[in-house]
Design an enzyme around this catalytic site. Structure first.
Site, mmCIF file in Angstrom:
data_model
loop_
_atom_site.group_PDB
_atom_site.id
_atom_site.type_symbol
_atom_site.label_atom_id
_atom_site.label_comp_id
_atom_site.label_asym_id
_atom_site.label_seq_id
_atom_site.Cartn_x
_atom_site.Cartn_y
_atom_site.Cartn_z
ATOM 1 N N ASP A 81 0.907 -1.074 0.187
ATOM 2 C CA ASP A 81 0.136 0.262 -0.115
ATOM 3 C C ASP A 81 0.544 2.033 0.228
ATOM 4 O OD1 ASP A 81 -2.375 1.662 0.563
ATOM 5 O OD2 ASP A 81 -1.926 2.022 2.409
ATOM 6 N N SER A 82 0.383 2.480 0.500
ATOM 7 C CA SER A 82 0.885 3.980 -0.431
ATOM 8 C C SER A 82 0.966 3.691 1.069
ATOM 9 C CB SER A 82 0.416 4.561 -0.535
ATOM 10 O OG SER A 82 -0.970 5.163 -0.359
ATOM 11 N N CYS A 87 -3.983 -1.664 -1.786
ATOM 12 C CA CYS A 87 -4.875 -0.281 -1.981
ATOM 13 C C CYS A 87 -5.432 -0.278 -3.304
ATOM 14 C CB CYS A 87 -3.501 -0.107 -2.552
ATOM 15 S SG CYS A 87 -3.684 1.821 -2.613
ATOM 16 N N GLU A 107 -3.214 8.498 8.502
ATOM 17 C CA GLU A 107 -1.710 8.023 8.244
ATOM 18 C C GLU A 107 -1.179 9.225 9.551
ATOM 19 O OE1 GLU A 107 -0.691 6.006 5.581
ATOM 20 O OE2 GLU A 107 1.353 5.343 6.321
ATOM 21 N N HIS A 118 -7.208 2.795 4.016
ATOM 22 C CA HIS A 118 -7.340 3.190 4.811
ATOM 23 C C HIS A 118 -8.363 3.731 5.854
ATOM 24 C CE1 HIS A 118 -3.460 4.451 3.050
ATOM 25 N NE2 HIS A 118 -2.720 5.583 4.182
HETATM 26 N N1 DGL Z 1 -4.710 2.986 1.021
HETATM 27 C C1 DGL Z 1 -4.620 3.563 -0.339
HETATM 28 C C2 DGL Z 1 -5.905 3.418 -1.482
HETATM 29 O O1 DGL Z 1 -6.720 2.168 -1.014
HETATM 30 C C3 DGL Z 1 -4.200 4.715 -0.382
HETATM 31 C C4 DGL Z 1 -4.914 6.166 -0.064
HETATM 32 C C5 DGL Z 1 -3.459 7.104 -0.744
HETATM 33 O O2 DGL Z 1 -2.547 6.878 -0.245
HETATM 34 O O3 DGL Z 1 -4.160 8.081 -1.382
HETATM 35 O O4 DGL Z 1 -6.368 3.569 -2.075
#
Ligand code: DGL
Length: 266
Positions: free
Chosen positions: A11-12, A74, A154, A188
């Site tokens: 993930d990010s 993600c 985050e 998230h």
């Molecule tokens: N957790 C991620 C998602 O499901 C990325 C959130 C992000 O980095 O903008 O899209």
């Protein structure tokens, strides 16, 4: 045949932990290598090309670590890069995205009107309306980009005044007024699920992808006869840029000190 190689999850940032924890809970004997691309967070504000580029590099790294499967934990990367990754790595690995299991779970419920909250990148790809409509062409799908939520989470704002204010500002949207269900289409968001449910006075069914993805991982491993048979999985975590909040959240999730390493793969 047993296969004790790890599952790669990325993930990010911390969002994918909601998915990896669900996998660990369901399949405690599977090892996991987690990569959080904190250097490039938020993915949701990046171009589709940039998300594909980051995802390819991360998957290359995870495959070098001998991962038997990769979970794209993600939504932004699943929406922008899943097909590209499957095509690029072909039979080198099995890829699980977080969109398909969530879509399948929701369409089985037979709702008339659903809302989707996600990053700008996920909304832009139209992946949710288009996949939901392949199962149910009549379903009304109202999407809303909520780009502040992932960076807010985050930074550790999971509950309290800041998160409640931001959630209210986004969800007080007419398009989300009459929905039967809301899809948390960013990994998230499960971290603020109870606050979102409270905003809707618990009148709206709220779905995230964590458990359905864990079950998809289980089904794929069973189908390929690749389940681990060791007693307990081993977990390792890599970040492209060290952040304290990641270490704290991961330790909280796993209930133990975590093995965390900063890794520059670019
Ligand atoms: N957790 C991620 C998602 O499901 C990325 C959130 C992000 O980095 O903008 O899209």
């Amino acid at each position: 045949m047993a296969d004790n190689r790890p599952i790669g999850v990325f993930d990010s940032g911390i969002g994918g932990l909601t998915v990896s924890k669900a996998i660990s809970d369901l399949l405690p004997n599977e090892s996991i290598i987690y990569f959080g691309d904190t250097q490039h967070l938020p993915y949701g504000d990046k171009s589709i090309e940039a998300i594909r580029y980051y995802s390819l590099a991360i998957c290359k790294f995870l495959l070098e670590q001998n991962c038997k499967m990769i979970v794209i934990a993600c939504n932004s990367a699943s929406s922008a890069a899943y097909e590209v990754l499957v095509d690029f790595f072909k039979s080198e690995s099995i890829f699980i995205n977080v969109v398909d299991p969530l879509v399948k779970t929701v369409v089985e419920k037979g709702y008339a009107r659903v809302g989707v909250i996600a990053t700008k990148a996920t909304v832009k790809t139209q992946v949710y309306p288009s996949k939901l409509h392949t199962f149910d062409a009549q379903l009304i799908v109202n999407q809303k980009a909520t780009p502040l939520l992932a960076p807010m989470i985050e930074k550790g704002f999971h509950s309290g005044e800041v998160s409640q204010t931001v959630i209210k500002a986004y969800l007080e949207d007419e398009d989300l007024a009459d929905i039967d269900a809301l899809l948390l289409a960013c990994t998230h968001y499960p971290l603020i699920k109870s606050e979102i449910a409270a905003f809707f006075d618990h009148r709206v069914d709220i779905f995230d992808s964590t458990d359905s993805v864990a079950r998809s991982v289980q089904a794929a491993l069973e189908h390929k006869e690749m389940k681990a048979d060791q007693e307990k999985g081993v977990y390792s975590f890599y970040l492209s840029d060290y952040t304290e909040s990641f270490e704290e959240t991961a330790a909280l999730f796993y209930g133990q000190e975590i093995d965390l390493e900063e890794k520059n793969i670019w």
